[in-house]
Design a protein around this motif. Structure first.
Motif, PDB file in Angstrom:
ATOM      1  N   VAL A   1      -1.192   4.422   9.301  1.00 15.87           N
ATOM      2  CA  VAL A   1      -0.784   4.638   7.913  1.00 15.87           C
ATOM      3  C   VAL A   1       0.004   3.441   7.400  1.00 15.87           C
ATOM      4  O   VAL A   1      -0.240   2.956   6.282  1.00 15.87           O
ATOM      5  N   MET A   2       0.943   2.955   8.210  1.00 15.03           N
ATOM      6  CA  MET A   2       1.749   1.811   7.782  1.00 15.03           C
ATOM      7  C   MET A   2       0.891   0.553   7.611  1.00 15.03           C
ATOM      8  O   MET A   2       1.029  -0.175   6.639  1.00 15.03           O
ATOM      9  N   HIS A   3       0.011   0.312   8.561  1.00 15.79           N
ATOM     10  CA  HIS A   3      -0.851  -0.866   8.468  1.00 15.79           C
ATOM     11  C   HIS A   3      -1.791  -0.743   7.264  1.00 15.79           C
ATOM     12  O   HIS A   3      -2.021  -1.716   6.548  1.00 15.79           O
ATOM     13  N   GLY A   4      -2.315   0.454   7.059  1.00 19.35           N
ATOM     14  CA  GLY A   4      -3.191   0.684   5.907  1.00 19.35           C
ATOM     15  C   GLY A   4      -2.464   0.469   4.594  1.00 19.35           C
ATOM     16  O   GLY A   4      -3.011  -0.128   3.656  1.00 19.35           O
ATOM     17  N   THR A   5      -1.231   0.945   4.505  1.00 20.61           N
ATOM     18  CA  THR A   5      -0.439   0.752   3.289  1.00 20.61           C
ATOM     19  C   THR A   5      -0.167  -0.728   3.057  1.00 20.61           C
ATOM     20  O   THR A   5      -0.269  -1.219   1.923  1.00 20.61           O
ATOM     21  N   PHE A   6       0.155  -1.443   4.113  1.00 18.77           N
ATOM     22  CA  PHE A   6       0.378  -2.877   4.027  1.00 18.77           C
ATOM     23  C   PHE A   6      -0.876  -3.578   3.488  1.00 18.77           C
ATOM     24  O   PHE A   6      -0.793  -4.403   2.570  1.00 18.77           O
ATOM     25  N   ASP A   7      -2.035  -3.225   4.028  1.00 16.53           N
ATOM     26  CA  ASP A   7      -3.298  -3.824   3.577  1.00 16.53           C
ATOM     27  C   ASP A   7      -3.611  -3.471   2.127  1.00 16.53           C
ATOM     28  O   ASP A   7      -4.082  -4.312   1.359  1.00 16.53           O
ATOM     29  N   VAL A   8      -3.348  -2.228   1.742  1.00 12.14           N
ATOM     30  CA  VAL A   8      -3.610  -1.806   0.362  1.00 12.14           C
ATOM     31  C   VAL A   8      -2.762  -2.615  -0.607  1.00 12.14           C
ATOM     32  O   VAL A   8      -3.239  -3.019  -1.674  1.00 12.14           O
ATOM     33  N   ILE A   9      -1.517  -2.865  -0.251  1.00 12.12           N
ATOM     34  CA  ILE A   9      -0.649  -3.663  -1.125  1.00 12.12           C
ATOM     35  C   ILE A   9      -1.210  -5.072  -1.279  1.00 12.12           C
ATOM     36  O   ILE A   9      -1.334  -5.588  -2.398  1.00 12.12           O
ATOM     37  N   LEU A  10      -1.572  -5.697  -0.161  1.00 13.39           N
ATOM     38  CA  LEU A  10      -2.120  -7.055  -0.237  1.00 13.39           C
ATOM     39  C   LEU A  10      -3.421  -7.102  -1.022  1.00 13.39           C
ATOM     40  O   LEU A  10      -3.620  -7.988  -1.858  1.00 13.39           O
ATOM     41  N   LEU A  11      -4.295  -6.147  -0.770  1.00 12.75           N
ATOM     42  CA  LEU A  11      -5.568  -6.117  -1.495  1.00 12.75           C
ATOM     43  C   LEU A  11      -5.363  -5.811  -2.973  1.00 12.75           C
ATOM     44  O   LEU A  11      -6.051  -6.373  -3.829  1.00 12.75           O
ATOM     45  N   GLY A  12      -4.425  -4.923  -3.279  1.00 14.82           N
ATOM     46  CA  GLY A  12      -4.136  -4.602  -4.680  1.00 14.82           C
ATOM     47  C   GLY A  12      -3.633  -5.817  -5.439  1.00 14.82           C
ATOM     48  O   GLY A  12      -4.041  -6.057  -6.589  1.00 14.82           O
ATOM     49  N   ILE A  13      -2.764  -6.581  -4.812  1.00 18.11           N
ATOM     50  CA  ILE A  13      -2.258  -7.806  -5.453  1.00 18.11           C
ATOM     51  C   ILE A  13      -3.405  -8.793  -5.673  1.00 18.11           C
ATOM     52  O   ILE A  13      -3.526  -9.400  -6.738  1.00 18.11           O
TER      53      ILE A  13
ATOM     54  N   VAL B   1      -6.621  -8.107  -5.997  1.00 18.86           N
ATOM     55  CA  VAL B   1      -7.499  -7.583  -7.054  1.00 18.86           C
ATOM     56  C   VAL B   1      -6.877  -7.845  -8.419  1.00 18.86           C
ATOM     57  O   VAL B   1      -7.563  -8.237  -9.362  1.00 18.86           O
ATOM     58  N   PHE B   2      -5.577  -7.625  -8.538  1.00 19.56           N
ATOM     59  CA  PHE B   2      -4.892  -7.902  -9.808  1.00 19.56           C
ATOM     60  C   PHE B   2      -5.035  -9.372 -10.197  1.00 19.56           C
ATOM     61  O   PHE B   2      -5.347  -9.696 -11.346  1.00 19.56           O
ATOM     62  N   ILE B   3      -4.820 -10.274  -9.251  1.00 23.46           N
ATOM     63  CA  ILE B   3      -4.914 -11.715  -9.540  1.00 23.46           C
ATOM     64  C   ILE B   3      -6.334 -12.089  -9.951  1.00 23.46           C
ATOM     65  O   ILE B   3      -6.543 -12.790 -10.951  1.00 23.46           O
ATOM     66  N   GLU B   4      -7.318 -11.633  -9.191  1.00 22.26           N
ATOM     67  CA  GLU B   4      -8.715 -11.959  -9.516  1.00 22.26           C
ATOM     68  C   GLU B   4      -9.134 -11.384 -10.874  1.00 22.26           C
ATOM     69  O   GLU B   4      -9.801 -12.060 -11.662  1.00 22.26           O
ATOM     70  N   THR B   5      -8.746 -10.152 -11.139  1.00 20.56           N
ATOM     71  CA  THR B   5      -9.097  -9.528 -12.417  1.00 20.56           C
ATOM     72  C   THR B   5      -8.412 -10.249 -13.572  1.00 20.56           C
ATOM     73  O   THR B   5      -9.025 -10.467 -14.628  1.00 20.56           O
ATOM     74  N   SER B   6      -7.155 -10.630 -13.368  1.00 24.02           N
ATOM     75  CA  SER B   6      -6.432 -11.362 -14.412  1.00 24.02           C
ATOM     76  C   SER B   6      -7.122 -12.685 -14.725  1.00 24.02           C
ATOM     77  O   SER B   6      -7.284 -13.055 -15.890  1.00 24.02           O
ATOM     78  N   TRP B   7      -7.524 -13.402 -13.666  1.00 24.33           N
ATOM     79  CA  TRP B   7      -8.211 -14.673 -13.885  1.00 24.33           C
ATOM     80  C   TRP B   7      -9.569 -14.472 -14.547  1.00 24.33           C
ATOM     81  O   TRP B   7      -9.953 -15.256 -15.434  1.00 24.33           O
ATOM     82  N   ASP B   8     -10.313 -13.457 -14.118  1.00 22.79           N
ATOM     83  CA  ASP B   8     -11.619 -13.198 -14.740  1.00 22.79           C
ATOM     84  C   ASP B   8     -11.472 -12.905 -16.228  1.00 22.79           C
ATOM     85  O   ASP B   8     -12.202 -13.461 -17.064  1.00 22.79           O
TER      86      ASP B   8
END
Length: 108
Positions: free
Chosen positions: A5-17, A19-26
């Motif tokens: 759960v902790m590792h998954g949450t860590f990964d979700v945070i990194l992936l969410g950031i 996705v936000f950066i890529e979407t913002s640039w697009d």
């Protein structure tokens, strides 16, 4: 399970950031017809990095707190088991084993 759960949450945070950066640039590139204006970036990198850093620190702190909580609980369980074992070995009537007594066990 907590590690997953902790590792998954860590990964979700990194992936969410990410996705936000890529979407913002697009969206930025689409709105500006492929032109990059250095004075007007699509997001504030300090805020994005700050949110990512704080989120990751929170997940790590939760993991450390979980560890100390489980460590304390396990230590208390082991102390109880040791006390029960000592009481059984000394023949004290304060604790009786729920299983069959040695005189009732048939050795094969």
């Amino acid at each position: 399970m907590p590690a997953v759960v902790m590792h998954g949450t860590f990964d979700v945070i990194l992936l969410g950031i990410n996705v936000f950066i890529e979407t913002s640039w697009d969206n930025y590139m689409e709105a500006n017809e492929g032109q990059v204006d250095e004075s007007n970036p699509p997001y504030n990198p300090m805020i994005v990095n700050g949110v990512a850093w704080c989120s990751i620190i929170v997940v790590m702190l939760l993991g450390v707190l979980w560890y100390f909580r489980e460590n304390r609980n396990q230590r208390l369980r082991l102390i109880l088991l040791e006390e029960k074992e000592k009481a059984r070995e000394s023949g004290s009537p304060t604790y009786t084993s729920p299983g069959p007594h040695s005189s009732e066990v048939e050795l094969v």
